[in-house]
Design a protein around this motif. Sequence first.
Motif, mmCIF file in Angstrom:
data_model
loop_
_atom_site.group_PDB
_atom_site.id
_atom_site.type_symbol
_atom_site.label_atom_id
_atom_site.label_comp_id
_atom_site.label_asym_id
_atom_site.label_seq_id
_atom_site.Cartn_x
_atom_site.Cartn_y
_atom_site.Cartn_z
ATOM 1 N N ASP A 178 10.232 -28.609 -27.432
ATOM 2 C CA ASP A 178 9.547 -29.217 -26.289
ATOM 3 C C ASP A 178 8.256 -28.495 -25.927
ATOM 4 O O ASP A 178 7.625 -28.807 -24.915
ATOM 5 C CB ASP A 178 10.474 -29.276 -25.069
ATOM 6 C CG ASP A 178 11.008 -27.903 -24.657
ATOM 7 O OD1 ASP A 178 10.545 -26.888 -25.210
ATOM 8 O OD2 ASP A 178 11.891 -27.855 -23.783
ATOM 9 N N GLU B 83 18.555 -21.529 -19.722
ATOM 10 C CA GLU B 83 19.391 -22.529 -20.377
ATOM 11 C C GLU B 83 20.594 -21.876 -21.032
ATOM 12 O O GLU B 83 20.473 -20.808 -21.651
ATOM 13 C CB GLU B 83 18.588 -23.292 -21.426
ATOM 14 C CG GLU B 83 19.380 -24.428 -22.075
ATOM 15 C CD GLU B 83 18.524 -25.301 -22.978
ATOM 16 O OE1 GLU B 83 18.278 -26.459 -22.593
ATOM 17 O OE2 GLU B 83 18.089 -24.829 -24.041
ATOM 18 N N TRP C 188 7.857 -25.296 -25.073
ATOM 19 C CA TRP C 188 8.082 -24.052 -24.349
ATOM 20 C C TRP C 188 8.527 -22.959 -25.316
ATOM 21 O O TRP C 188 8.784 -23.216 -26.496
ATOM 22 C CB TRP C 188 9.134 -24.259 -23.260
ATOM 23 C CG TRP C 188 8.673 -25.127 -22.132
ATOM 24 C CD1 TRP C 188 8.692 -26.493 -22.100
ATOM 25 C CD2 TRP C 188 8.110 -24.702 -20.887
ATOM 26 N NE1 TRP C 188 8.179 -26.944 -20.912
ATOM 27 C CE2 TRP C 188 7.820 -25.875 -20.142
ATOM 28 C CE3 TRP C 188 7.833 -23.456 -20.328
ATOM 29 C CZ2 TRP C 188 7.262 -25.825 -18.869
ATOM 30 C CZ3 TRP C 188 7.280 -23.407 -19.049
ATOM 31 C CH2 TRP C 188 6.996 -24.574 -18.334
ATOM 32 N N VAL D 40 13.657 -19.633 -20.542
ATOM 33 C CA VAL D 40 12.682 -20.588 -21.061
ATOM 34 C C VAL D 40 11.385 -20.400 -20.280
ATOM 35 O O VAL D 40 11.378 -20.488 -19.047
ATOM 36 C CB VAL D 40 13.196 -22.033 -20.931
ATOM 37 C CG1 VAL D 40 12.213 -23.013 -21.563
ATOM 38 C CG2 VAL D 40 14.571 -22.160 -21.600
ATOM 39 N N GLU E 9 11.362 -19.576 -25.733
ATOM 40 C CA GLU E 9 12.632 -19.094 -25.205
ATOM 41 C C GLU E 9 12.965 -17.751 -25.831
ATOM 42 O O GLU E 9 12.540 -17.441 -26.950
ATOM 43 C CB GLU E 9 13.759 -20.095 -25.481
ATOM 44 C CG GLU E 9 14.104 -20.272 -26.942
ATOM 45 C CD GLU E 9 15.213 -21.295 -27.169
ATOM 46 O OE1 GLU E 9 15.472 -22.107 -26.260
ATOM 47 O OE2 GLU E 9 15.834 -21.269 -28.253
ATOM 48 N N TYR F 41 19.393 -18.430 -22.538
ATOM 49 C CA TYR F 41 17.991 -18.252 -22.910
ATOM 50 C C TYR F 41 17.109 -18.351 -21.662
ATOM 51 O O TYR F 41 17.303 -19.254 -20.833
ATOM 52 C CB TYR F 41 17.538 -19.331 -23.892
ATOM 53 C CG TYR F 41 18.278 -19.357 -25.202
ATOM 54 C CD1 TYR F 41 17.785 -18.674 -26.322
ATOM 55 C CD2 TYR F 41 19.469 -20.075 -25.330
ATOM 56 C CE1 TYR F 41 18.460 -18.713 -27.535
ATOM 57 C CE2 TYR F 41 20.152 -20.111 -26.541
ATOM 58 C CZ TYR F 41 19.643 -19.423 -27.635
ATOM 59 O OH TYR F 41 20.310 -19.461 -28.833
ATOM 60 N N GLU G 137 16.435 -15.063 -26.202
ATOM 61 C CA GLU G 137 17.876 -14.948 -26.019
ATOM 62 C C GLU G 137 18.200 -13.785 -25.087
ATOM 63 O O GLU G 137 17.789 -12.648 -25.316
ATOM 64 C CB GLU G 137 18.561 -14.752 -27.367
ATOM 65 C CG GLU G 137 20.070 -14.715 -27.287
ATOM 66 C CD GLU G 137 20.719 -14.592 -28.644
ATOM 67 O OE1 GLU G 137 21.841 -14.027 -28.722
ATOM 68 O OE2 GLU G 137 20.115 -15.049 -29.642
ATOM 69 N N LYS H 185 6.655 -19.795 -20.606
ATOM 70 C CA LYS H 185 5.383 -19.936 -21.300
ATOM 71 C C LYS H 185 4.466 -18.813 -20.837
ATOM 72 O O LYS H 185 4.538 -18.377 -19.688
ATOM 73 C CB LYS H 185 4.748 -21.295 -20.970
ATOM 74 C CG LYS H 185 3.559 -21.662 -21.843
ATOM 75 C CD LYS H 185 3.974 -22.022 -23.247
ATOM 76 C CE LYS H 185 2.803 -22.518 -24.080
ATOM 77 N NZ LYS H 185 3.202 -22.859 -25.451
ATOM 78 N N PRO I 38 10.783 -13.722 -28.621
ATOM 79 C CA PRO I 38 10.915 -15.152 -28.330
ATOM 80 C C PRO I 38 10.715 -16.034 -29.554
ATOM 81 O O PRO I 38 10.219 -15.590 -30.593
ATOM 82 C CB PRO I 38 9.810 -15.393 -27.297
ATOM 83 C CG PRO I 38 8.794 -14.341 -27.580
ATOM 84 C CD PRO I 38 9.551 -13.145 -28.067
ATOM 85 N N MET J 122 20.590 -26.325 -18.012
ATOM 86 C CA MET J 122 19.470 -25.447 -17.693
ATOM 87 C C MET J 122 19.363 -25.338 -16.181
ATOM 88 O O MET J 122 19.361 -26.351 -15.474
ATOM 89 C CB MET J 122 18.147 -25.951 -18.270
ATOM 90 C CG MET J 122 17.004 -24.944 -18.044
ATOM 91 S SD MET J 122 15.356 -25.541 -18.535
ATOM 92 C CE MET J 122 15.565 -25.649 -20.305
ATOM 93 N N SER K 259 9.782 -20.454 -30.564
ATOM 94 C CA SER K 259 9.255 -21.711 -30.047
ATOM 95 C C SER K 259 10.353 -22.762 -29.952
ATOM 96 O O SER K 259 11.278 -22.798 -30.770
ATOM 97 C CB SER K 259 8.134 -22.226 -30.948
ATOM 98 O OG SER K 259 7.068 -21.312 -31.011
ATOM 99 N N ARG K 260 10.254 -23.626 -28.964
ATOM 100 C CA ARG K 260 11.166 -24.736 -28.791
ATOM 101 C C ARG K 260 10.482 -26.046 -29.198
ATOM 102 O O ARG K 260 9.257 -26.119 -29.243
ATOM 103 C CB ARG K 260 11.599 -24.838 -27.320
ATOM 104 C CG ARG K 260 12.439 -23.692 -26.831
ATOM 105 C CD ARG K 260 12.532 -23.659 -25.317
ATOM 106 N NE ARG K 260 12.984 -24.910 -24.733
ATOM 107 C CZ ARG K 260 14.238 -25.175 -24.377
ATOM 108 N NH1 ARG K 260 15.184 -24.253 -24.560
ATOM 109 N NH2 ARG K 260 14.558 -26.328 -23.823
#
Length: 299
Positions: free
Chosen positions: A252, A294, A254, A174, A256, A172, A258, A176, A247, A105, A249-250
């Motif tokens: 972690d 990332e 956040w 990343v 993302e 991606y 593509e 918010k 988008p 990333m 959800s990840r």
Amino acid sequence: MGTEFDGDFSKVPEACISHVLSLTSPRDSCRSAAVSASFRSAVDSDTVWERFLPEDYEEILDRAAETVEFGSKRDLYFRLCDPILVDGGKMSFHLEKSSGAKCYMISARELGIVWGDTPHYWKWISAADTRLTLNLDARFAEVAYLLNVCWLEIHGKVETRILSPKTNYVAYLVFKLDPYSRGLSFPVQESSVKFGAYESKHCVCVQPNRAPRRRVRRMPRPFARRAVVWGPEGEGSSEDLRESRVPSSRSDGWMEIEMGEFFNDGGDDGEVDFRFLEVKGGNWKSGLTVLGIEVRPKK
């Protein structure tokens, strides 16, 4: 003639089992531990996990911002499945757990953000403040927060030599969004991934649930022609939005989206360029927090 194998793996030398397991994958190797005690012992050997680690893992450890502690090559492999900071904290690195492919990333600070150093347009927020305001782990020392721009453009690059060869990668963005973000639903954004003569372009939308409705009004003189104006967000939808990537959800916390993909053939020297932008609408945009871009193997 040789003696047929009777199914007793305890008679097979551990070194032989380790060699065979090293030719499989990390996932298959771990699963094989259930076969027998001999396999469980072989699975833990450095012979197996040395093969699964990247060839340049020692160089990666030298680039780490902090010393990576480990007791065995197996320990090191699974330690590297969690992100570590490298290159002075400008990037993070981790391994894709099931395959051992390399993932990187690029931090927001390492990206090229148009007007990014102009305090009136963008604000740089520390990791501690990010945890307080967004309740998120920022990973990097700083993240970029969009205050207000009408020209949104972010670009970055990565050298192919640090990635895994013969691997399909996806890039991606990343990020918010603030609850009060605006201007990011329409017009939709554009993304591109360029590697040599190959370029992957897409329409993307970081805020697809708030599409505006288009209406037309007459401009006052001397601007006598009609102008297209975008109504309040949340009204209606658009063809561009329906065709755009959205988008997800990840784990972690956040989000993302593509940006595009590319195939890293031989891992030779070269650069992959990434671009995310919306510069045609002329509308003001705000409330976007950027962690980085990332690149990881396509599933």
